[in-house]
Design a protein around this motif. Sequence first.
Motif, PDB file in Angstrom:
ATOM      1  N   MET A  18     -20.848  -2.983  56.231  1.00 18.76           N
ATOM      2  CA  MET A  18     -20.082  -4.288  54.851  1.00 18.76           C
ATOM      3  C   MET A  18     -19.376  -4.447  55.241  1.00 18.76           C
ATOM      4  N   PRO A  19     -18.426  -5.733  54.184  1.00 20.68           N
ATOM      5  CA  PRO A  19     -17.111  -6.189  54.162  1.00 20.68           C
ATOM      6  C   PRO A  19     -17.144  -4.439  52.439  1.00 20.68           C
ATOM      7  N   VAL A  20     -15.753  -3.977  52.576  1.00 21.12           N
ATOM      8  CA  VAL A  20     -15.510  -3.735  51.556  1.00 21.12           C
ATOM      9  C   VAL A  20     -15.710  -4.409  50.081  1.00 21.12           C
ATOM     10  N   HIS A  21     -15.363  -5.600  49.944  1.00 25.91           N
ATOM     11  CA  HIS A  21     -15.755  -6.215  49.080  1.00 25.91           C
ATOM     12  C   HIS A  21     -17.811  -6.238  48.496  1.00 25.91           C
ATOM     13  N   THR A  22     -18.340  -6.263  49.480  1.00 24.92           N
ATOM     14  CA  THR A  22     -19.190  -6.399  49.172  1.00 24.92           C
ATOM     15  C   THR A  22     -20.944  -5.175  49.141  1.00 24.92           C
ATOM     16  N   LYS A  23     -19.640  -3.927  49.508  1.00 23.58           N
ATOM     17  CA  LYS A  23     -20.162  -3.134  48.073  1.00 23.58           C
ATOM     18  C   LYS A  23     -19.572  -2.441  47.302  1.00 23.58           C
ATOM     19  N   GLN A  24     -18.887  -3.058  46.531  1.00 23.21           N
ATOM     20  CA  GLN A  24     -18.285  -2.169  45.789  1.00 23.21           C
ATOM     21  C   GLN A  24     -18.988  -3.598  44.816  1.00 23.21           C
ATOM     22  N   ALA A  25     -19.619  -4.839  45.040  1.00 20.65           N
ATOM     23  CA  ALA A  25     -19.924  -5.909  44.487  1.00 20.65           C
ATOM     24  C   ALA A  25     -21.539  -5.088  43.764  1.00 20.65           C
ATOM     25  N   MET A  26     -21.796  -4.733  45.711  1.00 22.49           N
ATOM     26  CA  MET A  26     -22.933  -3.869  45.001  1.00 22.49           C
ATOM     27  C   MET A  26     -23.501  -2.905  44.709  1.00 22.49           C
ATOM     28  N   LEU A  27     -22.609  -1.961  44.925  1.00 23.93           N
ATOM     29  CA  LEU A  27     -22.897  -0.502  43.782  1.00 23.93           C
ATOM     30  C   LEU A  27     -22.650  -0.940  42.097  1.00 23.93           C
ATOM     31  N   ARG A  28     -21.722  -2.341  42.204  1.00 21.24           N
ATOM     32  CA  ARG A  28     -21.882  -2.515  40.171  1.00 21.24           C
ATOM     33  C   ARG A  28     -22.973  -2.819  40.160  1.00 21.24           C
ATOM     34  N   GLY A  29     -23.903  -4.205  41.214  1.00 23.29           N
ATOM     35  CA  GLY A  29     -25.213  -5.272  40.922  1.00 23.29           C
ATOM     36  C   GLY A  29     -26.054  -3.692  40.736  1.00 23.29           C
ATOM     37  N   GLY A  93     -25.747   6.092  46.786  1.00 25.52           N
ATOM     38  CA  GLY A  93     -25.091   7.491  47.101  1.00 25.52           C
ATOM     39  C   GLY A  93     -23.999   7.070  49.198  1.00 25.52           C
ATOM     40  N   TYR A  94     -24.945   6.041  50.052  1.00 28.68           N
ATOM     41  CA  TYR A  94     -24.426   5.464  51.237  1.00 28.68           C
ATOM     42  C   TYR A  94     -23.456   4.616  50.386  1.00 28.68           C
ATOM     43  N   LEU A  95     -23.327   4.175  49.283  1.00 32.39           N
ATOM     44  CA  LEU A  95     -22.393   3.248  49.139  1.00 32.39           C
ATOM     45  C   LEU A  95     -21.759   3.247  48.903  1.00 32.39           C
ATOM     46  N   GLU A  96     -21.565   4.314  47.701  1.00 30.08           N
ATOM     47  CA  GLU A  96     -20.587   6.027  47.288  1.00 30.08           C
ATOM     48  C   GLU A  96     -19.848   6.385  48.357  1.00 30.08           C
ATOM     49  N   MET A  97     -20.367   6.490  49.743  1.00 28.63           N
ATOM     50  CA  MET A  97     -19.717   7.719  50.579  1.00 28.63           C
ATOM     51  C   MET A  97     -18.791   6.058  51.489  1.00 28.63           C
ATOM     52  N   ALA A  98     -19.489   5.297  51.746  1.00 30.07           N
ATOM     53  CA  ALA A  98     -18.867   4.169  52.804  1.00 30.07           C
ATOM     54  C   ALA A  98     -17.062   4.228  52.167  1.00 30.07           C
TER      55      ALA A  98
END
Length: 183
Positions: A18-29, A93-98
């Motif tokens: 996934m794109p970085v901005h999507t990972k950050q948004a998903m983590l917040r979400g 955890g996967y989002l943070e590691m990515a």
Amino acid sequence: MPKRRNNAQRLRNAVYAMPVHTKQAMLRGIRKNRVIVGAYVDKRGGVCPMLAAHRNGGRTNFGTFARAWDAFTGANQRKPRRASRREVRTLEGYLEMALLREGATGPGDTIRERPLAEEVRDIQATRRRLAEADAQEAADRSIEHVLATAYAEHVLEQDRVPDSAEAWSAELERADEQLQRQR
């Protein structure tokens, strides 16, 4: 015949793609919302991780993630359910590691990088505090008293009786070092 990846690997690979901005948004979400499995939304306000990302600014159509998430969670097509804590923690955890892998930094980044040694020290200190609180509730002696008694017994076992306060202090430090090496 090619090997079939397990569902956790599929989810991890989908997150990494996934794109970085999507990972950050998903983590917040997923930290803000009740995460569900098997649907976009439910009647109680729960949302799937992709919709959580979309609502937090990560507007990406990424079907691979949705299929991987459904396979990982064993989504039942009949009825949505709340995602288990393990499922949400794994995704987090996967989002943070990515994000760490990509070196994502910026004002929207929610991850604070810390050395592993610092994390270990914090965990050990927390465990000590909890053990001390349990010991104080269960016993009438403090942890300092128990440690002092153990040190004194160790010194006496060695057939060395210090004659001054400085000698006692040095002996206690030596005993502490020996105990640390034994662990």
